[in-house]
Design a protein around this motif. Structure first.
Motif, short mmCIF file in Angstrom:
data_model
loop_
_atom_site.label_atom_id
_atom_site.label_comp_id
_atom_site.label_asym_id
_atom_site.label_seq_id
_atom_site.Cartn_x
_atom_site.Cartn_y
_atom_site.Cartn_z
N GLY A 1 0.81 -1.21 0.00
CA GLY A 1 0.00 0.00 0.00
C GLY A 1 0.85 1.26 0.00
O GLY A 1 1.69 1.44 0.88
N GLN A 2 0.65 2.11 -1.00
CA GLN A 2 1.33 3.40 -1.06
C GLN A 2 0.45 4.45 -0.38
O GLN A 2 -0.61 4.79 -0.88
N ALA A 3 0.88 4.93 0.77
CA ALA A 3 0.12 5.94 1.49
C ALA A 3 0.48 7.33 1.01
O ALA A 3 1.54 7.56 0.42
N GLY A 4 -0.42 8.28 1.28
CA GLY A 4 -0.19 9.67 0.92
C GLY A 4 -1.35 10.27 0.16
O GLY A 4 -2.04 9.56 -0.57
N ALA A 5 -1.58 11.56 0.36
CA ALA A 5 -2.64 12.26 -0.38
C ALA A 5 -2.31 12.24 -1.87
O ALA A 5 -1.15 12.38 -2.26
N LEU A 6 -3.31 12.09 -2.71
CA LEU A 6 -3.08 12.00 -4.15
C LEU A 6 -2.37 13.23 -4.69
O LEU A 6 -1.52 13.13 -5.58
N GLU A 7 -2.65 14.40 -4.13
CA GLU A 7 -2.02 15.62 -4.63
C GLU A 7 -0.52 15.67 -4.34
O GLU A 7 0.22 16.42 -4.98
N LYS A 10 4.72 2.13 5.32
CA LYS A 10 5.51 3.21 5.92
C LYS A 10 6.75 3.51 5.07
O LYS A 10 7.10 4.68 4.84
N LYS A 11 7.40 2.46 4.61
CA LYS A 11 8.58 2.65 3.77
C LYS A 11 8.22 3.35 2.46
O LYS A 11 8.94 4.25 2.00
N ALA A 12 7.11 2.94 1.86
CA ALA A 12 6.68 3.57 0.61
C ALA A 12 6.27 5.02 0.84
O ALA A 12 6.56 5.91 0.01
N PHE A 13 5.64 5.28 1.97
CA PHE A 13 5.23 6.65 2.32
C PHE A 13 6.45 7.55 2.46
O PHE A 13 6.52 8.64 1.89
N LYS A 50 9.34 7.13 1.26
CA LYS A 50 10.08 7.23 0.00
C LYS A 50 9.58 8.37 -0.87
O LYS A 50 10.37 9.08 -1.52
N TYR A 51 8.27 8.59 -0.88
CA TYR A 51 7.69 9.50 -1.86
C TYR A 51 7.02 10.75 -1.30
O TYR A 51 6.76 11.69 -2.05
N ILE A 52 6.71 10.78 -0.01
CA ILE A 52 5.95 11.91 0.52
C ILE A 52 6.84 12.88 1.30
O ILE A 52 7.55 12.49 2.22
N ASN A 53 6.80 14.15 0.91
CA ASN A 53 7.50 15.21 1.62
C ASN A 53 6.53 15.79 2.65
O ASN A 53 5.74 16.68 2.35
#
Length: 275
Positions: free
Chosen positions: A85-91, A188-191, A193-196
């Motif tokens: 699962g990749q977490a984070g707001a789409l924007e 959590k790792k995917a989050f 990795k990509y979310i600032n």
């Protein structure tokens, strides 16, 4: 009756539990994992296991070929389970993050399923089981990439079932809610990795997300063990006429019902309360 079964995503959680349980029950199980180190670990524990990376087309076909050698060329059941699962707001999600989510959760499953169908048609029987999610029925904030992949999987599987209706292949969906696994660790790792986090307007909610994903114990009182998924899988394997859908955990039943009866505005208000 012994069945030959290929399961993806067996390094931890649902896949691992089901692989060992079905092996213990006498089935010819071939587990698969993305990393060779996980393959080696499962083999050391007495399980047949092959390397199969759902993001790599060559790995998918090589893994299937190796699995078929272990089953004598027959495959009664494919249990598509490997996902994250990749977490984070789409924007806040870069498009690459969405691509990677679909590569594992949808495109890899398609590549493997497409390769398995001719085998099952030739042998005159087979079952394709897709491990979906309650988030393939309803959406929740900060799970947009995962929501989208599971909504896509639901449509994909319903279409596949229609197209195979006049064949000896059965197609089934299992739709779990919260299950004890390492899913949060990978999310959590995917989050991260990509979310600032600090540059997002969702910063406050992101800190809650990180807290939730970082917990070692279940954050939901409805969370069940992987045994809850094994039960419908066993029913599918043993049934001549398995159902199209199997709900697992109370939240799936609740949201599946509410989705049918509530207008979108009311369902949105309810879902908006979750972080």
């Amino acid at each position: 009756m012994t069945s030959s079964i290929l399961i993806t995503g067996c390094s931890t959680g649902i896949g691992r539990h089901c692989a060992f349980a079905l092996h213990k029950a006498g089935h010819n199980v071939v587990a698969s994992c993305r990393k060779q180190s996980d393959v080696d670990a499962l083999q050391a524990e007495g399980l047949q296991c092959v390397q199969l990376d759902l993001t790599d087309t060559d790995s998918i076909h090589q893994g299937l070929e190796q699995a078929l050698k272990l089953t004598g060329g027959k495959l009664d059941v494919l249990f598509n389970n490997g996902a994250y699962g990749q977490a984070g707001a789409l924007e806040d999600l870069p498009t690459q993050a969405l691509r990677e989510q679909f590569e594992t959760n949808v495109f890899g499953w398609h590549e493997l399923t497409k390769a398995v169908i001719p085998i099952m048609l030739k042998q005159g029987s087979g079952k394709i089981v897709q491990n979906s999610s309650v988030l393939g029925l309803v959406a929740m904030k900060y799970r947009g990439a995962y929501n989208a992949s599971k909504f896509a999987l639901e449509g994909y599987t319903d279409t596949l079932r229609l197209e195979l209706m006049n064949t000896p292949i059965h197609v089934c969906l299992i739709e779990p809610g919260p299950i004890e696994s390492h899913f949060r660790d990978n999310a959590k790792k995917a989050f991260e990795k990509y979310i600032n986090v600090d540059n997002s307007r969702h910063i406050k909610n992101y800190h809650k997300t990180l807290e939730r994903l970082g917990k070692s114990s279940p954050s939901n009182k409805f969370t069940l063990t992987s045994e809850a998924v094994l039960r419908p899988l066993l029913h599918i394997i043993g049934s001549d006429k398995p159902k199209a859908r199997y709900f697992v955990t109370q939240p799936t039943y609740i949201f599946g019902f509410l989705r049918r009866i509530l207008p979108s505005s009311l369902l949105d208000r309810l879902l908006n309360k979750s972080d």
